[in-house]
Structures are given as C-alpha cells and as structure tokens.
Scaffold this motif. Sequence first.
Motif, mmCIF file in Angstrom:
data_model
loop_
_atom_site.group_PDB
_atom_site.id
_atom_site.type_symbol
_atom_site.label_atom_id
_atom_site.label_comp_id
_atom_site.label_asym_id
_atom_site.label_seq_id
_atom_site.Cartn_x
_atom_site.Cartn_y
_atom_site.Cartn_z
ATOM 1 N N GLU A 185 0.832 -1.217 0.000
ATOM 2 C CA GLU A 185 0.000 0.000 0.000
ATOM 3 C C GLU A 185 0.862 1.262 0.000
ATOM 4 O OE1 GLU A 185 -2.448 -3.200 2.068
ATOM 5 O OE2 GLU A 185 -0.354 -2.552 2.037
ATOM 6 N N TYR A 186 1.967 1.245 0.743
ATOM 7 C CA TYR A 186 2.851 2.414 0.779
ATOM 8 C C TYR A 186 3.498 2.646 -0.588
ATOM 9 C CZ TYR A 186 2.593 2.278 5.912
ATOM 10 O OH TYR A 186 2.159 2.297 7.208
ATOM 11 N N ILE A 187 3.890 1.559 -1.232
ATOM 12 C CA ILE A 187 4.531 1.690 -2.547
ATOM 13 C C ILE A 187 3.528 2.223 -3.564
ATOM 14 C CG2 ILE A 187 5.673 0.427 -4.410
ATOM 15 C CD1 ILE A 187 6.698 -1.522 -2.217
ATOM 16 N N GLU A 188 2.295 1.732 -3.511
ATOM 17 C CA GLU A 188 1.256 2.200 -4.431
ATOM 18 C C GLU A 188 1.043 3.711 -4.277
ATOM 19 O OE1 GLU A 188 -2.475 0.290 -4.607
ATOM 20 O OE2 GLU A 188 -1.675 -1.462 -5.650
ATOM 21 N N ASN A 189 0.953 4.191 -3.027
ATOM 22 C CA ASN A 189 0.777 5.632 -2.807
ATOM 23 C C ASN A 189 1.952 6.426 -3.359
ATOM 24 O OD1 ASN A 189 -1.759 5.812 -1.602
ATOM 25 N ND2 ASN A 189 -0.979 5.323 0.414
ATOM 26 N N LEU A 190 3.153 5.911 -3.152
ATOM 27 C CA LEU A 190 4.359 6.564 -3.661
ATOM 28 C C LEU A 190 4.299 6.682 -5.186
ATOM 29 C CD1 LEU A 190 7.348 7.526 -3.091
ATOM 30 C CD2 LEU A 190 8.019 5.153 -3.463
ATOM 31 N N LEU A 191 3.933 5.595 -5.849
ATOM 32 C CA LEU A 191 3.905 5.579 -7.314
ATOM 33 C C LEU A 191 2.788 6.462 -7.862
ATOM 34 C CD1 LEU A 191 4.638 1.806 -8.056
ATOM 35 C CD2 LEU A 191 6.228 3.706 -7.764
ATOM 36 N N TRP A 192 1.620 6.444 -7.203
ATOM 37 C CA TRP A 192 0.545 7.320 -7.657
ATOM 38 C C TRP A 192 0.981 8.776 -7.596
ATOM 39 C CZ3 TRP A 192 -2.936 6.386 -10.862
ATOM 40 C CH2 TRP A 192 -3.702 5.219 -10.867
ATOM 41 N N LEU A 217 -5.753 16.942 -10.029
ATOM 42 C CA LEU A 217 -7.197 16.700 -10.010
ATOM 43 C C LEU A 217 -7.454 15.222 -9.741
ATOM 44 C CD1 LEU A 217 -10.155 17.529 -10.502
ATOM 45 C CD2 LEU A 217 -9.763 17.102 -12.944
ATOM 46 N N ASP A 218 -6.686 14.351 -10.404
ATOM 47 C CA ASP A 218 -6.817 12.907 -10.177
ATOM 48 C C ASP A 218 -6.454 12.546 -8.738
ATOM 49 O OD1 ASP A 218 -7.557 12.550 -12.791
ATOM 50 O OD2 ASP A 218 -5.582 11.902 -13.490
ATOM 51 N N LEU A 219 -5.421 13.214 -8.205
ATOM 52 C CA LEU A 219 -4.994 12.933 -6.834
ATOM 53 C C LEU A 219 -6.136 13.188 -5.852
ATOM 54 C CD1 LEU A 219 -1.681 13.899 -5.087
ATOM 55 C CD2 LEU A 219 -3.832 14.435 -3.999
ATOM 56 N N LEU A 220 -6.752 14.373 -5.948
ATOM 57 C CA LEU A 220 -7.816 14.695 -4.988
ATOM 58 C C LEU A 220 -9.042 13.815 -5.200
ATOM 59 C CD1 LEU A 220 -8.316 18.418 -3.989
ATOM 60 C CD2 LEU A 220 -7.033 16.605 -2.885
#
Length: 631
Positions: A185-192, A217-220
Amino acid sequence: MAELNKTGVEYTEDSIRSLDWREHIRLRPGMYIGKLGDGSSADDGIYVLLKEVIDNCIDEHMMGYGRQIEIAIKERTVTIRDYGRGIPLGKVVDVVSKINTGAKYDSKAFQKSVGLNGVGTKAVNALSHYFKVTAFREGREKTAEFERGVLIKEYKEASSKENNGTLVHFIPDDSVFRNFHFQEEYIENLLWNYCYLNAGLVISFNGKKYVSKNGLLDLLQRKTNQDELRYPIIHLKGNDIEVAITHNNDYGEELFSFVNGQFTTQGGTHQQAFREAFVKVVRDFFKKDYDASDIRASIAAAVAVRVVEPVFESQTKTKLGSLTVEEGGQSMKAFVYEFLAKELDNYLHKNPTTADSLKKRIEQSERERKELAGIKKLANERAKKANLHNKKLRDCRFHYNEEPTGKDKEAVVLKQNNSTIFITEGDSASGSITKARNVETQAVFSLRGKPLNCYGLTKKIVYENEEFNLLQHALNVEEGIENLRYNNVVIATDADVDGMHIRLLLMTFFLQFFPELVRNGHVFILETPLFRVRNKQETIYCYDEAEKQKAIKKLGGKPEITRFKGLGEISPDEFSRFIGEDMRKQPVLVMPETHVQQLLEYYMGKNTPQRQDFIIDNLRVEVDISDSLPS
C-alpha cells in the motif's frame, strides 16, 4: 606529551579517523535516509532507498527522456528499469559509488531536479546487501555489481540490443533493516504521487500500470469521497505551479504538497505559503474577515511547485526550506499568493455556485467553532490541572514536534522520529510497558476500561469526555497534526475479544475526529506474541498458530507452551524484547477508495442485525491441534 580528555583517554593523531563514503553511510544511515524501521511505517528507510532510485528515473522523464518506468519487487529484491538516456558508460561505477558525483550540479542539465546532492544512489548501494547497475546507451551496455557498497565485479563494456536507460537491482541489507518487509500500500501511494505530478508517465509495478491524465485533479479525486465534497474540485495550473482544492465534511486539514515531483510529507515553505495565500484570497473575495481556521477547516488540497535548486531540511527531502522560487528571485510566499490571487479569484467569479458552497462551508465551521468555545475552555482548564499530575500519561524525553537542539542534532532527530506513545488498557498492561519501555522515546497513555463509541457524535464529545480530552492533549492534536508530539501512535491492547473491541473504539475515535493521523501513517496496532514455546535450551516467541507449530517442531519433545491472553501476563523483562528494535506493529491504513463514513456506519453504527449476519456468515472456529500431536 599527549593530552588526556575528561575520561582519561589519550587524544592523539591516532584518535582521528577518516571514514570513506561507504563506511560513513553505514555508520550514520540516519543522516542519509532518516529512520531505519522494518517497513511498517511509510517513512521507513527501505522506501527511501526505493524512492532515491526512482527519483533519478523521474528526473530523466522531466528532462524529456523516457515515458515509462518498470518496477518489480519479489520478496526483498527490488528491480527498477527506466528508459532515459542511461548513465554514461565510463561513469557507471563512479555515479553509484563516489560521493558528490553526478550531473545534477550543472543546473542547465537538471534545472528543476529532485536530487541535487549526489548522494542518493550511493546511499542505496552502501545500505544494500547486493546492488547491481546496468546502463544501456546507444547500442552499448556496462554493468557493475556491489555488496554493501564494495565493488565485487565490473563487467567489460559490451554491445546491446536494449533501448537506452538504466537497470538497477538491489536487496536492502537485513543487518541494517532488521526483519524488514515491503508494504504494498505504501509503494502504491508513492507511485501514484509520481504519476499525478508527471501526467502521461506510465509506471508499471509488478505488472500493474499506474498513469494519470489530469495531475492533481486525479490525486484529490482518489483521496476524497465524491459524496462528501461540498463543491467540485477546483483545479488550477500555471507556470511552475499547480493546485487542486475542495472542502468536505471531515475534521482538520488534508494537504498534499510537492516540490519538483517530491512529496514533502512534512510540508515546508510552499505549503505554508499556500495556507496563508488561500486564506487571504478568500477573505478578499468575500470581503469578510473570516477566521483562518474556519476557512481551512475540512479543506482537502494539493499544491505542487517547481523551483530551481530546492533547499530541503534533510537528505530525505520531506520538508522544503527554500524561501525563493529561483535563486535570489521571487519569494515563495509572493509567488503562491500572486498565482492564487489571480486564478482562484477568477475561478470563484466565474463559478458562483462553487463560491456559494465554499461560503456556506466556512460559515458552518464558524458556527461549530463558536458552539465549542465554551466547552473547550472548561475542558482545557481541566486538562491543564490534570497535566500537572496526570497519572494517565507517562511521558518520554524526546518529542516529534520539537526543534532539535544540542551538538548532535542528527541523533536527536532520529530519536524524535522514533517517538512513540502506547495507548494501553488498564493498569496491568501499562505497568508492564512502562517498566520495559525506553524512557527517551516511548510514552504510555493508560485507558480506564473501554472508551466511548463516538461514531456519529460531534467534536463536542472530545471535550466533554475527560479521557478523550486528555488523549488529544497528550498527542497535542487539538489544532491539527502539525504539532503532533509522537510520530508513532501505537494501540496496545490484549489479544482477546475485549482488546479487539477497544482497538475498534480507538480507531473510530481517530477516524472520526483526527483522520489525518491515520492518513499520514501515524497509527499502528502493536503485535505481541500469543505463545511462548520453550525448553531448557531455547525460548521461542510465536505470534500465531503457524509459528507455534513451527517452534514445537524445531524444539522437539514436549516443550512448555504458554498462551498469553493479556499484556499484563508478559513480564517487563520479556516485554522489552517486543517493543524494542524488533517491535512488530501493523499500520492502520485507509486506502483512498475507502469510504470512511460508510465503513464506520457499518461496523460502529446501529445496524446490529446486518453485523450479526456478517459475523455468522464469516465465523471461523479454530481448534488447537497441539493437543492432538503425537507424544
């Protein structure tokens, strides 16, 4: 005659020792990657190693070379391949093993780069059990292999059919990162985050693709729940700046800030400039002197800036210190304000419905704040009296929110990053932890029985309930998490039904009133052993049934088996093993797609029949098979 120091030891030329780059990184890793950790926290060192290599790939992409990055993690081995220009073949060994070697000192080549200190991949190399780098460039390739930073094999340059780019394999050194594991999950957040800041970049991780078309916009949209937004996300872009803004129904502020593609988890000058500028622009637009806290209450926003040669407050680049956008140029505060004063003001004039919704959200926060004012004053007075002789809190020496002082600031920062508060149930559990804890970095807060189920209640209850009020004061999060006193908030309850219930009640409290604590990775569940298996020669502590069976098989015969049901049953001497360097703790994670209010309503609301059906349908009965083992 040689001088003696205060301890009576000679101080001579032989006392002076020069460390090479590799030795220095391995001796003082905190200087380069922050805290070490085992991977249970998002800011643990293994993720910094991963990030240092990816940052180089991102810099290539930002320069216009390579639109794809491939990442694979299998168990503990990391493989990263980019399609940039590739390291110049004659410098492959130097770039990953000679300190202060790199192209980023020439700002013409990497004018708005993430990494500017020539340390990143050297730290990865030095702190890896195995490190291999291959550069592909114009039909040729060059490879070098290292162990803990020492070159073990340099291959001859050879022809290649591969596209230009760099390939890195590394395995973090388990003598530095003890019992480490990567949390996906941490890696996914980093990559996003990399994708949001580099629209069009495609990152592949273990076969899954990550790509963003609309940036912040995608982030929020991913970080918020559409049903709870008070108005559509405002998305504004300019030269070297991009922002996305909305308000929801949560308490507190949720801000994401970035510099040159780097997620600054601890904010910095750009984040503070945004907070101040947003307040000023809103006041000017509505021509009302709203309180700053009312304007920012329940805000969810992201801001990204690009600056020339950014100055960070640490090697891990989690907090920006730059005061100007370009060296000797416009101040960060003026840059952000001028952008918002023009673009946000224009947007609100063109979108009166959004402006009206924003106004209503601010005025709702104002009403709620005034309603709380009287209760808050009384509660704070009670808390001040309690703090003088607060038996619930056994504090530690170093705190996360304090400015580091003394000669060895690096060591102080490391202790502050390790600052932990254990929230325990009852006196027996808190007694064991208190006796076993590290008084410099570990505090204990003792609950009296089960806390209140606060789902569906307003923040008024935080002040009216003495235990909740004392807990928020202990954490110092009343006004938000900027002044959080402990980096790790660890729920330490018994491994029984009551203990599990207390965990749920505390998690409900944090998710309901201080969701940013959870979102920012500060809340954990302490794992303590369920079994002790021992004979006269060896003692093995086991965290589940599988580990117990493995221990029984290893020791053979008929070992003594103890089942720990409560933390109070574990002696302080034993407990010290479970809250030290090898402490196991599970992060409380809220994935962006999780609808928190729906989740809380289902598990903590009044829908008892539905929950009962769920429990019945998913009930598992485990039988202790150790009794049936052959003697």
